[in-house]
Design an enzyme around this catalytic site. Structure first.
Site, PDB file in Angstrom:
ATOM      1  N   GLY A  13      38.573  31.013  36.097  1.00  0.00           N
ATOM      2  CA  GLY A  13      38.832  30.192  34.922  1.00  0.00           C
ATOM      3  C   GLY A  13      37.849  30.345  33.777  1.00  0.00           C
ATOM      4  N   THR A  14      37.231  31.527  33.633  1.00  0.00           N
ATOM      5  CA  THR A  14      36.317  31.677  32.488  1.00  0.00           C
ATOM      6  C   THR A  14      37.093  31.679  31.172  1.00  0.00           C
ATOM      7  OG1 THR A  14      36.309  34.107  32.565  1.00  0.00           O
ATOM      8  CG2 THR A  14      34.626  32.968  33.853  1.00  0.00           C
ATOM      9  N   ASN A  15      38.317  32.182  31.184  1.00  0.00           N
ATOM     10  CA  ASN A  15      39.120  32.114  29.949  1.00  0.00           C
ATOM     11  C   ASN A  15      39.525  30.675  29.643  1.00  0.00           C
ATOM     12  OD1 ASN A  15      39.717  34.816  28.619  1.00  0.00           O
ATOM     13  ND2 ASN A  15      39.948  35.297  30.798  1.00  0.00           N
ATOM     14  N   MET A  92      47.954  34.890  37.962  1.00  0.00           N
ATOM     15  CA  MET A  92      48.267  36.158  38.614  1.00  0.00           C
ATOM     16  C   MET A  92      49.686  36.253  39.175  1.00  0.00           C
ATOM     17  SD  MET A  92      45.625  37.761  37.951  1.00  0.00           S
ATOM     18  CE  MET A  92      43.843  37.740  37.754  1.00  0.00           C
ATOM     19  N   ILE A  94      53.841  36.620  38.356  1.00  0.00           N
ATOM     20  CA  ILE A  94      54.830  36.960  37.326  1.00  0.00           C
ATOM     21  C   ILE A  94      56.007  35.999  37.492  1.00  0.00           C
ATOM     22  CG2 ILE A  94      56.355  38.761  36.428  1.00  0.00           C
ATOM     23  CD1 ILE A  94      54.380  40.801  37.757  1.00  0.00           C
ATOM     24  N   LEU A  95      56.243  35.182  36.466  1.00  0.00           N
ATOM     25  CA  LEU A  95      57.352  34.221  36.522  1.00  0.00           C
ATOM     26  C   LEU A  95      58.611  34.880  35.969  1.00  0.00           C
ATOM     27  CD1 LEU A  95      55.351  31.156  35.170  1.00  0.00           C
ATOM     28  CD2 LEU A  95      55.956  31.638  37.553  1.00  0.00           C
ATOM     29  N   ASN A 109      49.693  35.340  27.108  1.00  0.00           N
ATOM     30  CA  ASN A 109      48.899  35.848  28.234  1.00  0.00           C
ATOM     31  C   ASN A 109      47.731  36.661  27.693  1.00  0.00           C
ATOM     32  OD1 ASN A 109      48.273  36.774  30.959  1.00  0.00           O
ATOM     33  ND2 ASN A 109      49.219  38.722  30.402  1.00  0.00           N
ATOM     34  N   HIS A 111      45.448  39.837  28.713  1.00  0.00           N
ATOM     35  CA  HIS A 111      45.416  40.964  29.643  1.00  0.00           C
ATOM     36  C   HIS A 111      44.143  41.775  29.387  1.00  0.00           C
ATOM     37  CE1 HIS A 111      46.948  43.963  32.377  1.00  0.00           C
ATOM     38  NE2 HIS A 111      46.554  44.886  31.504  1.00  0.00           N
TER      39      HIS A 111
HETATM   40  C1  GAR Z   1      40.649  38.001  33.296  1.00  0.00           C
HETATM   41  O1  GAR Z   1      39.985  39.219  33.114  1.00  0.00           O
HETATM   42  C2  GAR Z   1      42.084  38.108  32.833  1.00  0.00           C
HETATM   43  O2  GAR Z   1      42.251  38.886  31.689  1.00  0.00           O
HETATM   44  C3  GAR Z   1      42.722  38.770  34.021  1.00  0.00           C
HETATM   45  O3  GAR Z   1      42.099  38.198  35.149  1.00  0.00           O
HETATM   46  C4  GAR Z   1      40.809  37.702  34.788  1.00  0.00           C
HETATM   47  C5  GAR Z   1      40.754  36.224  35.086  1.00  0.00           C
HETATM   48  O4  GAR Z   1      39.495  35.691  34.878  1.00  0.00           O
HETATM   49  N1  GAR Z   1      44.137  38.590  34.017  1.00  0.00           N
HETATM   50  C6  GAR Z   1      44.985  39.485  34.477  1.00  0.00           C
HETATM   51  O5  GAR Z   1      44.658  40.526  34.978  1.00  0.00           O
HETATM   52  C7  GAR Z   1      46.458  39.097  34.339  1.00  0.00           C
HETATM   53  N2  GAR Z   1      47.277  40.249  34.420  1.00  0.00           N
HETATM   54  P1  GAR Z   1      39.245  34.138  34.646  1.00  0.00           P
HETATM   55  O6  GAR Z   1      39.948  33.393  35.777  1.00  0.00           O
HETATM   56  O7  GAR Z   1      37.756  33.996  34.758  1.00  0.00           O
HETATM   57  O8  GAR Z   1      39.761  33.752  33.297  1.00  0.00           O
END
Ligand code: GAR
Length: 209
Positions: A13-15, A92, A94-95, A109, A111
């Site tokens: 969940g850093t994003n 993670m 795909i809906l 999203n 990516h």
């Molecule tokens: C992030 O790098 C995000 O871009 C990627 O997973 C990581 C999640 O980190 N997402 C994907 O690959 C989706 N296809 P986070 O949980 O720390 O945000």
């Protein structure tokens, strides 16, 4: 009017944290994170939401036998939450089109690569960076795009390039891309959306100045 933002998460969940911090700085426009929904019960992102007083829900992927039934349940939750914008932040799963059809051009999203490189089914998390390093690209980055039924193929909103360095590991590249691209362009795209500055024409976005 306030726009309800539902954030979908599966992991650290850093994003999500970048979005929470942006909202605190007043940088999400009229957007307010009203609910965080996790596909895994142990997603640390849930703690981040709770620590910031944000409502959490879990919809565990493993509890559903197929994507169709999981997607239907997710659509019902998002409608129940009156989501104006749905953000996949390290989500993670795909809906299917049932969800995308209910929220057309209202789901985005992030990516961790420059789409159309290193994207689509199987390209998620560290796998993306492993593939980029195996190919030997010198530049990678991140993309924020609208979600459509086809994985990672919806209209591109923002992209930011990041240099690949000698000796990079998937982990070091992931960290640089998160810090320099993802955590910046995801909140920015949400702000643009909430300010009504993104239009989509013929599968391409136009961002108002
Ligand atoms: C992030 O790098 C995000 O871009 C990627 O997973 C990581 C999640 O980190 N997402 C994907 O690959 C989706 N296809 P986070 O949980 O720390 O945000």
């Amino acid at each position: 009017m306030t726009k309800n933002i539902c954030v979908l998460v599966s992991g650290g969940g850093t994003n999500l944290q970048a979005l929470i911090d942006a909202e605190k700085r007043g940088e999400l426009g009229s957007g307010k994170i009203t609910c965080v929904i996790a596909s895994k019960a142990d997603a640390y992102a849930l703690e981040r939401a709770k620590n910031n007083g944000i409502k959490t829900r879990t919809l565990i992927r493993k509890d559903y036998s197929d994507i169709a039934s999981y997607s239907k349940a997710m659509r019902d939750i998002l409608l129940d939450e009156k989501a104006d914008l749905v953000v996949y932040a390290g989500f993670m799963t795909i809906l299917d089109e049932n969800v995308c059809d209910a929220f057309p051009n209202k789901m985005i999203n992030v990516h961790p690569a420059l789409i159309p490189s290193f994207c689509g089914k199987g390209f998620y998390g560290l796998h993306v960076h492993e593939a980029a390093l195996a190919k030997g690209v010198k530049v990678s980055g991140a993309t924020v795009h609208f979600v459509t039924a086809e994985c990672d193929a919806g209209p591109i909103i923002l992209q930011k390039a990041v240099e690949v360095k000698n000796g990079d590991t998937p982990e070091s590249l992931q960290k640089r891309i998160m810090e320099n691209a993802e955590w910046k362009i995801l909140p920015k795209a949400v702000q643009l959306f909430c300010d009504g500055k993104i239009t989509v024409k013929d599968g391409v976005t136009i961002i108002a100045e």
